[in-house]
Design an enzyme around this catalytic site. Structure first.
Site: not given
Ligand code: ATP
Ligand code: MG
Length: 562
Positions: A37, A263, A273
């Site tokens: 994104e 992850r 983020k």
């Protein structure tokens, strides 16, 4: 199968891919995607995903799409789109023209939404966000049906079209899937597919005022691109039933499947983020590419090479269990890589002047220095030597304790590639601080060895004072003091920032061969670590970042394990 996989066994995702190809699934096609994104810069966790998705495509002869998941107009910017492309390329995954945007599919997604309405699988809901939350139930309690759930197809179509036409305010209505409010999986309790947002999009401008939710947009994007293996992180495992539901109820041209892996989490690092953005916005760091940031651009600016980052991603592997990887493992990879490739040079970070009283004033010698003992092909260079030198302040002690073997009054040491020198006299300023050493050199020891076999216990680095170039050197330490600052809430993690994560030294003195350094050039400063020229470096302005120190705890650990 790939020749790259001779030594290591395949991870579980590569196993699935290999089996699918062997069984002739998807007509032998293999297409993955990396779907960031564009709401921030990429970090080392994304590097893991990039290496996995692009790596698999490369190894198995498939393709990997870079797709911007740009469905949230309020947080997305062109700056991020540009930086992401640059980072992917820099990591070594380039060449193909496979760039996509979820926003390119908005029209198709809209048509599919009408299809869901017409087949009775979606409805327009007038509950507010808070009410929707209330109706949703909890992990232990089922939800309640929305009072708008049984609207007719005609009514739903009419309202949805008017949503698109901009007749309603933000949050006024949503489109929801009609699945099951009693599902044990909360993601299946009539999830929202579209919301109203009167916001300009970085690519579609003001064309849309309704935007699809990630869980709806993602499977459709995958299907339209013919993705065969949609690989994402574990937090999407509970969303997989919705991924499947969406594709099973739409006339999509292709049916992809989702696979989840754990992850990457790194010690002393935050990866979200949102948190990284906070560090940038609050000025806690000098920007997304601050060399202390775990971003790919920060690591690049710090001097990490793409080869080292790819090697790191190989080493950590791909699994199903969440874990926390040691930051020192990444540093080990960086060091190994630079050890092979970085030219050796000399620089003095905290200078102490040395005057060789018996060296002729005005005389200059060019001494030969090896560029890289690990790689004879890198050759040698000349380093000037003269009467006035700088050495490292911490290499001298007026009253040395027992185990200090470096320079002290009356003691002899070797200057690397040069001569033995002996300290005669210590010069101090009026505060008592040592400002200069007066030494003798032994002309018989040129190259650093005494013909009479006499030995010294230390070898020091140095630069010739009249020839050296001034430089600014930035030393970095980990950004956080706590091993897992990521487990903290959005504001709390700031309490664990390391106040000593940056130390700036100026002026330092570096050998003249560094005068032409350009941003990104990397070196080993002998005895001090690996350094690279910062982006601020330009003619007459040398700025170096310390990439990593020389000492390597991981090398020791690995030896013990063998
Ligand atoms: P946030 O940090 O806000 O949770 P995100 O990191 O998930 O956002 P995306 O742009 O959605 O940001 O991520 C793009 C891809 O990178 C996704 O497929 C995601 O699963 C993957 N990814 C993100 N973080 C990691 C990580 N730490 N390790 C491995 N893959 C990751
Ligand atoms: Mg995400």
């Amino acid at each position: 199968m790939s020749a790259n996989h001779t030594a290591q066994p395949l991870d579980f995702i590569r196993q699935i891919v290999a089996e699918d190809l062997k069984a002739g699934k998807n007509d032998g096609r293999l297409v993955t995607r990396f779907p960031p994104e564009p709401n921030g810069y990429l970090h080392i966790g994304h590097a893991k995903s990039i290496c996995l998705n692009f790596g698999i495509a490369r190894e198995f002869g498939g393709q990997c799409n870079l797709r911007f998941d740009d469905t949230n107009p309020t947080k997305e910017e062109q700056e991020y789109v540009d930086s992401i492309q640059e980072d992917v390329r820099w990591l070594g995954f380039d060449g193909e023209d496979r760039l996509y945007y979820a926003s390119d599919y908005f029209e198709q997604m809209y048509d599919y939404a009408e299809h869901l309405i017409k087949t009775g699988k979606a409805f327009v809901c007038d509950l507010t966000a808070d009410e929707i939350r209330e109706y949703r139930g909890t992990l232990t309690q089922p939800g309640k049906n929305s009072p708008y759930r049984d609207r007719s197809v005609e009514k739903n179509l009419n309202l949805f079209r008017r949503m698109r036409a901009g007749e309603f305010p933000d949050g006024g209505r949503v489109l929801r899937a009609k699945i099951d409010m009693a599902s044990p999986n909360i993601n299946m309790r009539d999830p929202v597919l579209y919301r109203i947002l009167h916001a300009d999009h970085h690519r579609t401008g003001d064309k849309w005022c309704i935007y699809p939710m990630y869980d709806y947009a993602h499977p459709i994007s995958d299907a339209l691109e013919g993705i065969t293996h949609s690989i994402c992180t574990l937090e999407f495992e509970d969303h997989r039933p919705l991924y499947d539901w969406t594709l099973d109820h739409l006339p999509v041209p292709y049916r992809p499947y989702q696979y989840e892996f754990a992850r990457l989490n790194l010690t002393y690092t935050v990866m979200s983020k949102r948190k990284l953005l906070k560090l940038v916005q609050e000025g806690r760091v000098a920007g997304w590419d601050d060399p202390r940031m775990p971003t790919i651009s920060g690591m690049r600016r710090r001097g990490y090479q793409p080869e080292a980052m790819r090697h790191f991603c190989d080493l950590i592997g791909v699994g199903k269990r969440e874990n926390l990887v040691e930051l020192s493992l990444l540093e080990y990879c960086v060091r190994e890589d630079l050890n092979r490739r970085a030219p050796r040079v000399m620089g003095v970070l905290r200078p102490l002047k040395v005057v060789l009283v018996n060296y002729p004033a005005g005389q200059v010698e060019e001494l030969e220095a090896v560029n890289n003992p690990e790689d004879p092909a890198m050759g040698a260079r000349k380093v000037p030597f003269s009467r006035e030198l700088f050495i490292e302040r911490e290499d001298f002690m007026e009253e040395p304790p027992k185990k200090f073997y470096r320079l002290a009054p009356g003691r002899e040491v070797r200057l690397r590639y040069a001569y033995f020198i002996k300290c005669l006299e210590v010069v101090k300023d009026n505060t008592g601080e040592v400002v200069e050493l007066r030494c003798t050199y032994d002309p018989e020891t040129r190259g650093g060895y005494a013909p009479d076999g006499r030995r010294v216990k230390a070898t020091l680095h140095w630069v010739s004072a009249p020839h050296a170039r001034p430089a600014e050197v930035r030393l970095y330490d980990r950004l956080f003091t706590k091993p897992n600052p990521g487990e903290d809430k959005d504001t709390d993690f700031l309490a664990h920032l390391n106040p000593h994560s940056l130390e700036t030294l100026k002026p330092c003195w570096v050998e003249p061969s560094l005068a032409a350094a350009t941003p990104g050039n990397f070196y080993q400063f002998e005895r001090l670590g690996y350094f690279c020229a910062d982006k601020e470096t330009g003619p007459g302005n040398l700025v170096f970042n310390r990439t990593v120190t020389l000492k390597d705890p991981w090398a020791k650990i690995q030896q013990v394990e063998k």
